[in-house]
Each structure stands twice: as C-alpha cells, then as structure tokens.
Design a protein around this motif. Structure first.
Motif, PDB file in Angstrom:
ATOM      1  N   MET A  55       0.826  -1.204   0.000  1.00 19.89           N
ATOM      2  CA  MET A  55       0.000   0.000   0.000  1.00 19.89           C
ATOM      3  C   MET A  55       0.860   1.254   0.000  1.00 19.89           C
ATOM      4  O   MET A  55       0.487   2.274  -0.591  1.00 19.89           O
ATOM      5  CB  MET A  55      -0.943  -0.016   1.204  1.00 19.89           C
ATOM      6  CG  MET A  55      -2.113  -0.986   1.048  1.00 19.89           C
ATOM      7  SD  MET A  55      -3.394  -0.792   2.306  1.00 19.89           S
ATOM      8  CE  MET A  55      -2.564  -1.479   3.729  1.00 19.89           C
ATOM      9  N   GLN A  56       2.016   1.194   0.668  1.00 20.12           N
ATOM     10  CA  GLN A  56       2.920   2.344   0.628  1.00 20.12           C
ATOM     11  C   GLN A  56       3.549   2.513  -0.748  1.00 20.12           C
ATOM     12  O   GLN A  56       3.696   3.635  -1.236  1.00 20.12           O
ATOM     13  CB  GLN A  56       4.022   2.168   1.682  1.00 20.12           C
ATOM     14  CG  GLN A  56       3.521   2.274   3.117  1.00 20.12           C
ATOM     15  CD  GLN A  56       4.642   2.120   4.117  1.00 20.12           C
ATOM     16  OE1 GLN A  56       5.375   3.053   4.405  1.00 20.12           O
ATOM     17  NE2 GLN A  56       4.799   0.925   4.651  1.00 20.12           N
ATOM     18  N   GLU A  57       3.918   1.395  -1.374  1.00 23.49           N
ATOM     19  CA  GLU A  57       4.537   1.460  -2.699  1.00 23.49           C
ATOM     20  C   GLU A  57       3.566   1.983  -3.750  1.00 23.49           C
ATOM     21  O   GLU A  57       3.966   2.675  -4.687  1.00 23.49           O
ATOM     22  CB  GLU A  57       5.031   0.066  -3.111  1.00 23.49           C
ATOM     23  CG  GLU A  57       6.210  -0.440  -2.315  1.00 23.49           C
ATOM     24  CD  GLU A  57       7.464   0.346  -2.573  1.00 23.49           C
ATOM     25  OE1 GLU A  57       7.633   0.853  -3.706  1.00 23.49           O
ATOM     26  OE2 GLU A  57       8.283   0.490  -1.644  1.00 23.49           O
ATOM     27  N   THR A  58       2.292   1.667  -3.622  1.00 22.90           N
ATOM     28  CA  THR A  58       1.301   2.082  -4.617  1.00 22.90           C
ATOM     29  C   THR A  58       0.684   3.445  -4.315  1.00 22.90           C
ATOM     30  O   THR A  58      -0.151   3.930  -5.075  1.00 22.90           O
ATOM     31  CB  THR A  58       0.169   1.037  -4.698  1.00 22.90           C
ATOM     32  OG1 THR A  58      -0.398   0.834  -3.397  1.00 22.90           O
ATOM     33  CG2 THR A  58       0.713  -0.282  -5.235  1.00 22.90           C
ATOM     34  N   GLY A  59       1.064   4.054  -3.174  1.00 23.49           N
ATOM     35  CA  GLY A  59       0.563   5.378  -2.850  1.00 23.49           C
ATOM     36  C   GLY A  59      -0.790   5.407  -2.181  1.00 23.49           C
ATOM     37  O   GLY A  59      -1.362   6.484  -1.987  1.00 23.49           O
ATOM     38  N   PHE A  60      -1.318   4.242  -1.817  1.00 25.35           N
ATOM     39  CA  PHE A  60      -2.633   4.206  -1.185  1.00 25.35           C
ATOM     40  C   PHE A  60      -2.621   4.903   0.171  1.00 25.35           C
ATOM     41  O   PHE A  60      -3.619   5.500   0.587  1.00 25.35           O
ATOM     42  CB  PHE A  60      -3.093   2.758  -1.029  1.00 25.35           C
ATOM     43  CG  PHE A  60      -4.383   2.594  -0.269  1.00 25.35           C
ATOM     44  CD1 PHE A  60      -5.589   2.935  -0.850  1.00 25.35           C
ATOM     45  CD2 PHE A  60      -4.386   2.114   1.029  1.00 25.35           C
ATOM     46  CE1 PHE A  60      -6.780   2.790  -0.156  1.00 25.35           C
ATOM     47  CE2 PHE A  60      -5.562   1.963   1.729  1.00 25.35           C
ATOM     48  CZ  PHE A  60      -6.764   2.305   1.140  1.00 25.35           C
ATOM     49  N   THR A  61      -1.482   4.832   0.883  1.00 24.20           N
ATOM     50  CA  THR A  61      -1.416   5.432   2.220  1.00 24.20           C
ATOM     51  C   THR A  61      -1.559   6.948   2.162  1.00 24.20           C
ATOM     52  O   THR A  61      -2.046   7.560   3.117  1.00 24.20           O
ATOM     53  CB  THR A  61      -0.089   5.070   2.898  1.00 24.20           C
ATOM     54  OG1 THR A  61       1.011   5.458   2.044  1.00 24.20           O
ATOM     55  CG2 THR A  61       0.001   3.573   3.147  1.00 24.20           C
ATOM     56  N   ASP A  62      -1.141   7.572   1.060  1.00 26.14           N
ATOM     57  CA  ASP A  62      -1.289   9.021   0.942  1.00 26.14           C
ATOM     58  C   ASP A  62      -2.763   9.416   0.888  1.00 26.14           C
ATOM     59  O   ASP A  62      -3.190  10.387   1.516  1.00 26.14           O
ATOM     60  CB  ASP A  62      -0.573   9.525  -0.317  1.00 26.14           C
ATOM     61  CG  ASP A  62       0.931   9.317  -0.236  1.00 26.14           C
ATOM     62  OD1 ASP A  62       1.437   9.180   0.886  1.00 26.14           O
ATOM     63  OD2 ASP A  62       1.580   9.269  -1.293  1.00 26.14           O
ATOM     64  N   SER A  63      -3.554   8.650   0.155  1.00 27.54           N
ATOM     65  CA  SER A  63      -4.989   8.926   0.091  1.00 27.54           C
ATOM     66  C   SER A  63      -5.663   8.641   1.426  1.00 27.54           C
ATOM     67  O   SER A  63      -6.549   9.376   1.859  1.00 27.54           O
ATOM     68  CB  SER A  63      -5.629   8.078  -1.009  1.00 27.54           C
ATOM     69  OG  SER A  63      -5.056   8.364  -2.266  1.00 27.54           O
ATOM     70  N   LEU A  64      -5.225   7.549   2.087  1.00 27.27           N
ATOM     71  CA  LEU A  64      -5.794   7.202   3.385  1.00 27.27           C
ATOM     72  C   LEU A  64      -5.480   8.267   4.422  1.00 27.27           C
ATOM     73  O   LEU A  64      -6.292   8.536   5.320  1.00 27.27           O
ATOM     74  CB  LEU A  64      -5.266   5.847   3.836  1.00 27.27           C
ATOM     75  CG  LEU A  64      -5.867   5.283   5.128  1.00 27.27           C
ATOM     76  CD1 LEU A  64      -7.359   5.037   4.951  1.00 27.27           C
ATOM     77  CD2 LEU A  64      -5.160   3.993   5.529  1.00 27.27           C
ATOM     78  N   ALA A  65      -4.303   8.890   4.305  1.00 25.39           N
ATOM     79  CA  ALA A  65      -3.939   9.951   5.234  1.00 25.39           C
ATOM     80  C   ALA A  65      -4.910  11.120   5.130  1.00 25.39           C
ATOM     81  O   ALA A  65      -5.240  11.756   6.136  1.00 25.39           O
ATOM     82  CB  ALA A  65      -2.510  10.424   4.952  1.00 25.39           C
ATOM     83  N   GLY A  66      -5.367  11.410   3.925  1.00 25.09           N
ATOM     84  CA  GLY A  66      -6.330  12.483   3.769  1.00 25.09           C
ATOM     85  C   GLY A  66      -7.650  12.181   4.441  1.00 25.09           C
ATOM     86  O   GLY A  66      -8.284  13.064   5.021  1.00 25.09           O
ATOM     87  N   VAL A  67      -8.071  10.920   4.380  1.00 22.83           N
ATOM     88  CA  VAL A  67      -9.330  10.539   5.035  1.00 22.83           C
ATOM     89  C   VAL A  67      -9.190  10.570   6.553  1.00 22.83           C
ATOM     90  O   VAL A  67     -10.097  10.978   7.277  1.00 22.83           O
ATOM     91  CB  VAL A  67      -9.758   9.129   4.552  1.00 22.83           C
ATOM     92  CG1 VAL A  67     -11.024   8.687   5.265  1.00 22.83           C
ATOM     93  CG2 VAL A  67      -9.978   9.144   3.042  1.00 22.83           C
ATOM     94  N   ALA A  68      -8.028  10.144   7.046  1.00 28.60           N
ATOM     95  CA  ALA A  68      -7.821  10.063   8.500  1.00 28.60           C
ATOM     96  C   ALA A  68      -7.427  11.387   9.114  1.00 28.60           C
ATOM     97  O   ALA A  68      -7.424  11.518  10.342  1.00 28.60           O
ATOM     98  CB  ALA A  68      -6.743   9.024   8.796  1.00 28.60           C
ATOM     99  N   GLU A  69      -7.096  12.378   8.282  1.00 30.72           N
ATOM    100  CA  GLU A  69      -6.599  13.656   8.781  1.00 30.72           C
ATOM    101  C   GLU A  69      -7.504  14.310   9.824  1.00 30.72           C
ATOM    102  O   GLU A  69      -7.035  14.670  10.916  1.00 30.72           O
ATOM    103  CB  GLU A  69      -6.369  14.612   7.609  1.00 30.72           C
ATOM    104  CG  GLU A  69      -5.948  16.009   7.989  1.00 30.72           C
ATOM    105  CD  GLU A  69      -4.447  16.139   8.104  1.00 30.72           C
ATOM    106  OE1 GLU A  69      -3.987  17.189   8.582  1.00 30.72           O
ATOM    107  OE2 GLU A  69      -3.739  15.209   7.711  1.00 30.72           O
ATOM    108  N   PRO A  70      -8.808  14.494   9.581  1.00 30.75           N
ATOM    109  CA  PRO A  70      -9.630  15.210  10.568  1.00 30.75           C
ATOM    110  C   PRO A  70      -9.676  14.511  11.920  1.00 30.75           C
ATOM    111  O   PRO A  70      -9.536  15.157  12.970  1.00 30.75           O
ATOM    112  CB  PRO A  70     -11.021  15.240   9.905  1.00 30.75           C
ATOM    113  CG  PRO A  70     -10.762  15.054   8.453  1.00 30.75           C
ATOM    114  CD  PRO A  70      -9.582  14.147   8.367  1.00 30.75           C
ATOM    115  N   ALA A  71      -9.868  13.168  11.927  1.00 34.49           N
ATOM    116  CA  ALA A  71      -9.982  12.451  13.193  1.00 34.49           C
ATOM    117  C   ALA A  71      -8.670  12.432  13.960  1.00 34.49           C
ATOM    118  O   ALA A  71      -8.637  12.696  15.178  1.00 34.49           O
ATOM    119  CB  ALA A  71     -10.460  11.012  12.927  1.00 34.49           C
ATOM    120  N   VAL A  72      -7.565  12.134  13.277  1.00 37.30           N
ATOM    121  CA  VAL A  72      -6.269  12.050  13.950  1.00 37.30           C
ATOM    122  C   VAL A  72      -5.820  13.413  14.448  1.00 37.30           C
ATOM    123  O   VAL A  72      -5.308  13.548  15.566  1.00 37.30           O
ATOM    124  CB  VAL A  72      -5.208  11.441  13.003  1.00 37.30           C
ATOM    125  CG1 VAL A  72      -3.839  11.457  13.645  1.00 37.30           C
ATOM    126  CG2 VAL A  72      -5.598  10.025  12.622  1.00 37.30           C
TER     127      VAL A  72
END
Length: 371
Positions: A55-72
């Motif tokens: 997921m890190q190699e494919t860049g999925f974590t960058d998109s997930l970070a945007g979703v998790a940003e408000p809660a975290v």
C-alpha cells in the motif's frame, strides 16, 4: 559514544564466551526462540507487512492519510499520516506501526514533530497475540485476553492524548491532505509487479531482523536462569515479552487478576526485545528515541491501571467469573515469606493515582529537557 562502543564490545564478547562454554543452553534457547518466531510471529506479521508495504509502494497510504486527517488531528493533534501506522499497528502488532511511521519519516511524508507524537501511540501489540496466545493459551481465559487487549489499546490512545494534546504546547502545522474520496487514485504510474516484489523482500527482511533479536534475548533469559538467581516471574518479560507472559501465567501464587494486570503492563511495555526491534527502525530517522522509551513506560502504566479497573468491573458485574478475577490471593498456596511480594489490592486506586501523577510530572520534565 565511547561508552556505547565499550558496552557493545562487552556484551558481544560476553555472549560469545557464554555460547562457547554452554553450547547446549545456547542451542536450546535459540531453538525455543525460532520455534516461537516461526509458529507465532511469522504467520501473524508476514501478511500484514506485505500488505502495508504494497500500500505504501502504490501510494494508497497518501490517500488514506487524507481521510484520516480530521480524526487524527482532532484526537492527537498530529498529521493524518499517523492514521495508517496506527491502524496497522492495532491490527498486526509489534513493530509494524513503528516501521511504517519510520518509513513515512524517511520519505518526508511527515514532519519530525508529528513523527515524535505518532511514535507514542503507534507502537502496539496485535489482538491475535493478546487474545489468542496470552488470554486463551496462557491464562486459559478469553475474558482476560479481551481485557488485556482493550486496556492496551486504551493505553495507547491515552498516550497519544497525553503527548499530543497535554504535553505538546504548540500546535503543529503539518501539511494537510485534501479529502478527495478517491482512495485508489494515484498521480504516478505504478508497476504492480515491482511493487509486490519489493514489498515481499522488505517484509521478509524485517521478519528476519525480528527473529534475530528474539534469539539473542531468549539466550539472555536462559543464561540468567542458568545462574540460579532468584527473579520474579514477570522479570523475563523485561527482556522478551512472550517469555515473561508465559512465566507469569504459570505462576501459581498469583491470582487471575494479578496475572491479567501484569501481562497487560508487560505487553504494553514490550520488553527489551520489542524495544530493540523498534529502535532498529527509529534509529534510521531523527525521531526522538528518549521520547519513545518514555512513552512505553507511560503506556505500561496506563494499561495496568485500565486492566485493573476492567477486572474489577467484570468481577462486580459477573460474580461467576470470581474464579478468574478473585481479589484475594489464595494464602493456602502463598509462597512462603512472600505474602506481600506483589502489590496488594487494598486501596489500589490511591496507589495508581499517585503513580500516574508522578509519571505526568516526570513526562513534563523530560519534555522540557528534550526541547
């Protein structure tokens, strides 16, 4: 630096001498460690390491970070990048969260300040180990396993709030990730075959590092036992987590509640083996090692307090569980001369409150020194 080199040479020579003089003990210790590694660690961590790396190699974590940003950001006052290592740490266990967070720091996706905060709550054990191996397997109680897991995760969250909101004076303005809703979108072309191969190779390399540390610390435990020194049942857990939980669970002079609380505290601390595994990843970055070690001590204290409170609640709400969570020790089985060797459960809330206040003051002092 000179003292570090001397300590490294001293322990290396010491282990070499012990392995030469006592080869049978060394082989037995390594065999025990590798059996534990192959039957427990590899099945539990290998799939998650491969998945997280891919997921890190494919860049999925960058998109997930945007979703998790408000809660975290609202809960821990840190960047949404910490959301992914926190989730993977909860699911897969040590040292997945630390590795993923260290990789994010190395790639420049997270600031040092946010990485320092994230390291305080992204180092957790996995539910498979706590509920299955420790609760059901060692303590013979699934309820104990669930209590250990819940107290462990609540302790991690309390750690994040303590170091992210209470002790952090300034608000970190980390780069934000816009929430687009496109979780599988990437601006760069991805070679999935290369990403999969690299993910597998990195996962296998990480697991071998973990296995090496387990073998070394298991030998240290065997050497200490061989000397005949009298130690507490939980002492091996200071060096290697699984051995400490196993010894504590098999100690007949502890009640079920005491075993649950001790195992919860040991798992949250991690032991020297887990700490060194984590430091092998943190050491490649500029993340504060002192802050990480302090956070593990606080995590252990939080988990111990939460597990005791949960045991007490279960004992009150479900009297049928008193054979597991009895408050009073069976003094007919009490070890001679050690009736007060463990913290008695007489007014424990006062003692735990004093301990928590002391840790808070100590944390504030160390945070000032680190700045």
């Amino acid at each position: 630096m000179l003292y570090r080199n001397f300590a490294a040479v001293f322990f290396s020579v010491g282990f070499a001498v012990m392995m030469t003089v006592f080869p049978g003990v060394s082989v037995e210790a390594v065999y025990d460690a590798l059996k534990l590694w192959a039957l427990t660690v590899v099945p539990a961590l290998l799939p998650f390491f491969i998945c997280s790396n891919f997921m890190q190699e494919t860049g999925f974590t960058d998109s997930l970070a945007g979703v998790a940003e408000p809660a975290v950001r609202r809960l821990f006052r840190t960047s949404g990048v910490c959301g992914f290592p926190f989730i993977m740490s909860l699911v897969s266990g040590y040292p997945a969260g630390v590795k993923i967070l260290s990789d994010a720091r190395l790639s420049g996706k997270i600031s040092k300040e946010d990485a320092d905060t994230g390291i305080t709550f992204c180092s957790t054990s996995g539910p498979l180990f706590m509920i299955g191996a420790v609760g059901t397997g060692m303590l013979d109680s699934e309820t104990s396993g669930w209590i250990i897991a819940l107290s462990h995760y609540l302790g991690a969250a309390a750690n994040g709030i303590l170091f992210g909101r209470i002790l952090k004076k300034e608000r970190i303005t980390a780069p934000s990730y816009p929430v687009t809703g496109k979780l599988f979108y990437s601006e760069t072309k991805i070679n999935c075959n290369e990403a999969a191969v690299k993910s597998i190779m990195d996962a296998v390399k990480t697991l071998f590092i973990i296995g090496g540390y387990m073998a070394v610390f298991m030998m240290a435990i065997y050497y200490i036992k061989m000397t005949g020194l009298e130690t507490s049942p939980w002492f091996p857990g200071i060096l290697e987590l699984s051995a400490g939980c196993r010894e504590t669970a098999g100690y007949v002079y502890y009640t079920g509640m005491q075993k649950t609380v001790i195992c919860s505290a040991l798992i949250s601390f991690g032991g020297a083996c887990v700490l060194f595994q984590s430091l092998s990843f943190i050491g490649r970055t500029d993340i504060s090692i002192k802050l990480f070690l302090l956070s593990k001590v606080c995590h252990s204290a939080f988990a111990g307090i939460f597990s005791y409170m949960m045991c007490k609640a279960v004992y009150i709400l479900h009297p049928a569980s008193m054979n597991v969570f009895s408050f009073a020790a069976d003094y007919s089985l009490q070890e001679p001369g050690k009736a007060d060797s463990f913290i008695t459960f007489c007014f424990p809330e006062v003692r735990y409150a004093c301990l928590l206040c002391y840790l808070l003051h100590l944390s504030q002092y160390i945070m000032r020194e680190l700045r």
